[in-house]
Design a protein around this motif. Structure first.
Motif, PDB file in Angstrom:
ATOM      1  N   THR A  67      -1.238  11.350  -5.444  1.00 17.87           N
ATOM      2  CA  THR A  67       0.127  11.582  -4.982  1.00 17.87           C
ATOM      3  C   THR A  67       0.862  12.541  -5.921  1.00 17.87           C
ATOM      4  N   ALA A  68       0.669  12.365  -7.217  1.00 18.91           N
ATOM      5  CA  ALA A  68       1.340  13.248  -8.175  1.00 18.91           C
ATOM      6  C   ALA A  68       0.819  14.679  -8.052  1.00 18.91           C
ATOM      7  N   ARG A  69      -0.494  14.833  -7.845  1.00 18.82           N
ATOM      8  CA  ARG A  69      -1.053  16.180  -7.662  1.00 18.82           C
ATOM      9  C   ARG A  69      -0.490  16.821  -6.406  1.00 18.82           C
ATOM     10  N   GLU A  70      -0.381  16.024  -5.344  1.00 20.16           N
ATOM     11  CA  GLU A  70       0.146  16.567  -4.095  1.00 20.16           C
ATOM     12  C   GLU A  70       1.597  16.986  -4.248  1.00 20.16           C
ATOM     13  N   ARG A  71       2.283  16.397  -5.214  1.00 20.69           N
ATOM     14  CA  ARG A  71       3.654  16.823  -5.493  1.00 20.69           C
ATOM     15  C   ARG A  71       3.665  18.014  -6.450  1.00 20.69           C
ATOM     16  N   GLY A  72       2.503  18.566  -6.741  1.00 16.49           N
ATOM     17  CA  GLY A  72       2.431  19.776  -7.552  1.00 16.49           C
ATOM     18  C   GLY A  72       2.511  19.533  -9.043  1.00 16.49           C
ATOM     19  N   LEU A  73       2.334  18.282  -9.476  1.00 17.96           N
ATOM     20  CA  LEU A  73       2.451  17.973 -10.899  1.00 17.96           C
ATOM     21  C   LEU A  73       1.090  18.054 -11.583  1.00 17.96           C
ATOM     22  N   GLU A  74       1.105  18.349 -12.885  1.00 19.40           N
ATOM     23  CA  GLU A  74      -0.118  18.330 -13.684  1.00 19.40           C
ATOM     24  C   GLU A  74      -0.471  16.883 -13.984  1.00 19.40           C
ATOM     25  N   VAL A  75      -1.746  16.543 -13.821  1.00 19.37           N
ATOM     26  CA  VAL A  75      -2.153  15.144 -13.976  1.00 19.37           C
ATOM     27  C   VAL A  75      -3.402  15.034 -14.842  1.00 19.37           C
TER      28      VAL A  75
ATOM     29  N   PRO B 210       0.792  -1.246   0.000  1.00 20.69           N
ATOM     30  CA  PRO B 210       0.000   0.000   0.000  1.00 20.69           C
ATOM     31  C   PRO B 210       0.824   1.296   0.000  1.00 20.69           C
ATOM     32  N   PRO B 211       1.938   1.390   0.736  1.00 21.98           N
ATOM     33  CA  PRO B 211       2.683   2.659   0.697  1.00 21.98           C
ATOM     34  C   PRO B 211       3.307   2.967  -0.673  1.00 21.98           C
ATOM     35  N   LEU B 212       3.330   1.963  -1.568  1.00 14.87           N
ATOM     36  CA  LEU B 212       3.980   2.176  -2.867  1.00 14.87           C
ATOM     37  C   LEU B 212       3.228   3.191  -3.721  1.00 14.87           C
ATOM     38  N   SER B 213       1.936   3.358  -3.463  1.00 15.41           N
ATOM     39  CA  SER B 213       1.199   4.380  -4.217  1.00 15.41           C
ATOM     40  C   SER B 213       0.924   5.592  -3.329  1.00 15.41           C
ATOM     41  N   LYS B 214       1.412   5.530  -2.079  1.00 11.33           N
ATOM     42  CA  LYS B 214       1.115   6.598  -1.124  1.00 11.33           C
ATOM     43  C   LYS B 214       2.426   7.188  -0.602  1.00 11.33           C
ATOM     44  N   GLN B 215       2.774   6.894   0.653  1.00  9.60           N
ATOM     45  CA  GLN B 215       3.915   7.564   1.298  1.00  9.60           C
ATOM     46  C   GLN B 215       5.241   7.398   0.549  1.00  9.60           C
ATOM     47  N   LEU B 216       5.504   6.186   0.050  1.00 13.19           N
ATOM     48  CA  LEU B 216       6.803   5.964  -0.597  1.00 13.19           C
ATOM     49  C   LEU B 216       6.873   6.718  -1.927  1.00 13.19           C
ATOM     50  N   LEU B 217       5.780   6.687  -2.674  1.00 18.15           N
ATOM     51  CA  LEU B 217       5.748   7.394  -3.958  1.00 18.15           C
ATOM     52  C   LEU B 217       5.805   8.903  -3.737  1.00 18.15           C
TER      53      LEU B 217
ATOM     54  N   ALA C 194      -8.853   4.802 -13.698  1.00 25.63           N
ATOM     55  CA  ALA C 194      -9.203   5.556 -12.488  1.00 25.63           C
ATOM     56  C   ALA C 194      -9.673   4.621 -11.383  1.00 25.63           C
ATOM     57  N   GLY C 195      -9.144   3.405 -11.359  1.00 23.66           N
ATOM     58  CA  GLY C 195      -9.406   2.504 -10.241  1.00 23.66           C
ATOM     59  C   GLY C 195      -8.667   3.009  -9.020  1.00 23.66           C
ATOM     60  N   PHE C 196      -8.590   2.169  -7.987  1.00 23.81           N
ATOM     61  CA  PHE C 196      -8.004   2.657  -6.740  1.00 23.81           C
ATOM     62  C   PHE C 196      -6.522   2.984  -6.875  1.00 23.81           C
ATOM     63  N   ILE C 197      -5.761   2.130  -7.560  1.00 22.98           N
ATOM     64  CA  ILE C 197      -4.325   2.392  -7.682  1.00 22.98           C
ATOM     65  C   ILE C 197      -4.093   3.639  -8.539  1.00 22.98           C
ATOM     66  N   GLY C 198      -4.807   3.721  -9.660  1.00 22.52           N
ATOM     67  CA  GLY C 198      -4.671   4.887 -10.526  1.00 22.52           C
ATOM     68  C   GLY C 198      -5.028   6.164  -9.781  1.00 22.52           C
ATOM     69  N   ALA C 199      -6.109   6.103  -9.012  1.00 24.51           N
ATOM     70  CA  ALA C 199      -6.566   7.269  -8.262  1.00 24.51           C
ATOM     71  C   ALA C 199      -5.518   7.701  -7.236  1.00 24.51           C
ATOM     72  N   GLU C 200      -4.897   6.734  -6.601  1.00 26.06           N
ATOM     73  CA  GLU C 200      -3.889   7.085  -5.592  1.00 26.06           C
ATOM     74  C   GLU C 200      -2.635   7.673  -6.238  1.00 26.06           C
TER      75      GLU C 200
ATOM     76  N   ASP D  46      -6.371   5.721   0.139  1.00 21.45           N
ATOM     77  CA  ASP D  46      -6.129   7.111   0.544  1.00 21.45           C
ATOM     78  C   ASP D  46      -5.939   7.956  -0.698  1.00 21.45           C
ATOM     79  N   GLN D  47      -6.823   8.921  -0.884  1.00 21.08           N
ATOM     80  CA  GLN D  47      -6.713   9.802  -2.046  1.00 21.08           C
ATOM     81  C   GLN D  47      -6.843  11.242  -1.559  1.00 21.08           C
ATOM     82  N   TYR D  48      -5.801  12.024  -1.799  1.00 20.47           N
ATOM     83  CA  TYR D  48      -5.765  13.391  -1.284  1.00 20.47           C
ATOM     84  C   TYR D  48      -5.944  13.319   0.232  1.00 20.47           C
ATOM     85  N   ASP D  49      -6.865  14.118   0.790  1.00 26.36           N
ATOM     86  CA  ASP D  49      -7.073  14.033   2.229  1.00 26.36           C
ATOM     87  C   ASP D  49      -8.282  13.154   2.559  1.00 26.36           C
ATOM     88  N   ARG D  50      -8.713  12.347   1.610  1.00 26.17           N
ATOM     89  CA  ARG D  50      -9.868  11.474   1.855  1.00 26.17           C
ATOM     90  C   ARG D  50      -9.393  10.057   2.136  1.00 26.17           C
TER      91      ARG D  50
END
Ligand SMILES: Cc1cc2nc3c(=O)[nH]c(=O)nc-3n(C[C@H](O)[C@H](O)[C@H](O)COP(=O)(O)OP(=O)(O)OC[C@H]3O[C@@H](n4cnc5c(N)ncnc54)[C@H](O)[C@@H]3O)c2cc1C
Ligand code: SF4
Lengths: 396, 66
Positions: A157-165, A40-47, A147-153, A321-325
């Motif tokens: 994560t990329a948006r939170e890093r300020g990237l265009e997605v 799970p952290p591979l699409s969240k904290q680690l990424l 846009a499944g769960f992994i794609g959504a995460e 976990d997606q954004y703050d949700r």
């Protein structure tokens, strides 16, 4: 005992064997070079770059040592003889065992990449670190296919890093086939709230670029300029190595209610398909919590007498976990189930919704409502009626 | 030698898995926060606490030996 697949289900199974007092030999075969780690952290904290790879270990070195197992890491199982109970390895050796636990999980479905760099899937630690390095190099735009769960995460994560997605999804609403149109639409809004360019109802025709991907061509004739692509379009259970083994394979290793696939052979985690008596349905569950619970259940099945075997009847549960949700779903829902919001509202993106089918409570979905999800998960387990559950909610 | 249960509330998302495993130690209340009913549950609860450590999807629970 031999365990094939050295990840979540396999490791927790080995731990359960020892905890229950099994003191014979345990051989654990895994084709990844790494010690067991958490996905799970591979699409969240680690990424996101918040955690370093050391943090995702499933167990510390000492706990792993205490298992006293013979670890064969970086070794692939290439065949199984169910009658003889032997596993053939890619180095030509064989492991024979009294009991075999299959926990080879699943891998990502892929799209043809035309040999271009910059197109990834995300399943393992190395995938994560490769994508993370791409995100570190400040790409112009990240395209996420699916846009499944992994794609959504990954998108979050990329948006939170300020990237265009840009997220590209073939269905008219994300997760529509799982959560239904209404709740899928909420997931779409959450992406839009966070500035994702969401393209729904379009497929991917192909990728273009010079050596490296530059563009994703879509089925409606449009295209998306992107220098990094992450494809998250579902997974396929890893059962190829079991062809000709004598086991029944059908979108997973087919087991009985107790997780037994053949005498002395069990399966658990993402690779296992079994009839869940609680839902009267044959299922394969791709959730973290199930890999643990089923790994433990299957391990116990291996060392118990047939007459003592218990059915495995969980209420599937997972989080994303997606954004703050924090999105959680428990149960077994279908797009045409009745859906009733019992707390909060979709506008505030904080709510709990119950799913009912044929008068029965079959699922609960929560957006930042962890307590509700667990409460109604228990009611699902008890076989509660849908209207009764709604009434309980009204009284709360 | 005893032990103390430690929860990292920054990681915890109150999903109450730990409460299902060890309701005598962990409680998620109506405010959606996790409360530790005791930090030193004693040897009887050790197995359940260990199970909760493993089952916590957020790796938010740890055990400090003391
Ligand atoms: C990026 C990501 C994020 C996730 N996030 C969540 C989440 O938020 N919530 C949630 O509930 N779930 C999540 N999941 C799903 C969860 O991680 C899986 O359900 C879980 O890992 C399944 O465990 P498993 O042991 O059954 O299979 P796997 O973890 O897939 O492990 C199988 C292992 O077997 C190995 N293997 C395969 N074939 C062979 C062979 N022939 N020989 C030897 N070894 C072999 C594989 O390489 C792998 O190491 C996520 C998954 C990913 C990839
Ligand atoms: S299981 Fe973990 S995340 Fe969930 S409430 Fe307990 S400590 Fe928090």
């Amino acid at each position: 005992m031999a365990i094939v697949g050295a990840s979540l289900a396999g490791t927790r199974a080995a731990e359960a064997l020892r905890r229950d007092g099994y003191d014979g030999a345990i051989t654990i075969i895994g084709d990844e070079p790494h010690q067991p780690y958490d996905r799970p952290p591979l699409s969240k904290q680690l990424l996101a770059g918040e955690w370093e790879p050391g943090r995702v270990a499933l167990s510390d070195d000492e706990s792993l040592r205490e298992l006293q197992a013979d670890w064969r890491l970086g070794r692939r199982a290439v065949g199984l003889d169910a009658a003889a109970r032997t596993v053939a390895l890619d180095d030509g050796r064989e492991v024979s065992a009294e009991g075999i636990l299959i926990a080879t999980g699943a891998r990502c479905r892929e799209l043809p990449t035309s040999g271009l760099d910059g197109i990834h899937t995300l399943r393992g630690l190395d995938d994560c670190l490769a994508i993370r390095a791409e995100l570190d190099s400040s790409p112009q735009r990240v395209a996420v296919v699916g846009a499944g769960f992994i794609g959504a995460e990954v998108a979050a994560t990329a948006r939170e890093r300020g990237l265009e997605v840009t997220v590209i999804e073939a269905l008219p609403v994300p997760l529509g086939r799982i959560l239904g149109a209404e709740m899928g639409a909420v997931c779409a809004e959450v992406h839009r709230d966070h500035g994702v360019d969401l393209r729904l109802g379009v497929g991917v025709d192909g990728f273009e670029g010079h050596g490296r991907v530059e563009r994703v061509n879509l089925s409606d004739g449009s295209s998306v300029e992107a220098d990094v692509v992450v494809v998250g379009i579902g997974v396929i259970p890893n059962t190829e190595w079991l062809e000709g083994s004598g086991l029944e394979l059908d979108n997973g290793v087919v087991c009985d209610e107790t997780c037994l696939a053949a005498p002395g052979i069990v399966a658990a985690g993402d690779v296992a398909r079994w009839p869940n008596p609680l839902f009267g349905e044959i299922m394969r569950v791709e959730h973290w919590d199930n890999a643990i619970a089923q790994g433990q259940h299957a391990a116990r099945r291996l060392v118990s007498a047939d007459s003592e075997a218990q059915p495995y009847a969980p209420v599937p549960w997972f989080w994303s976990d997606q954004y703050d949700r924090k999105i959680q779903l428990a149960g077994r829902v279908r797009p045409d189930d009745d859906v009733r919001i019992i707390a909060g509202s979709t506008q505030e993106r904080r709510f709990a919704a119950l799913y009912g089918r044929a008068g029965r409570l079959v699922g609960v979905l929560g957006f930042n409502r962890p307590r509700h999800v667990m409460k109604y998960r228990n009611l699902i387990e008890q076989g509660a009626g849908f209207e009764d559950a709604v009434k309980i909610a009204e009284q709360e | 030698m005893g032990y103390r249960v430690v929860v990292d509330y920054y990681l915890c998302e109150s999903n109450a898995i730990c409460m299902q495993v060890a309701p005598d130690v962990f409680e998620v209340r109506d405010d959606d926060f996790l409360y530790l009913l005791t930090e030193t549950p004693g040897d009887d609860a050790r197995g359940r606490v260990n199970e909760a450590v493993q089952r916590c999807p957020k790796q938010a629970i740890s055990v400090a030996e003391e």
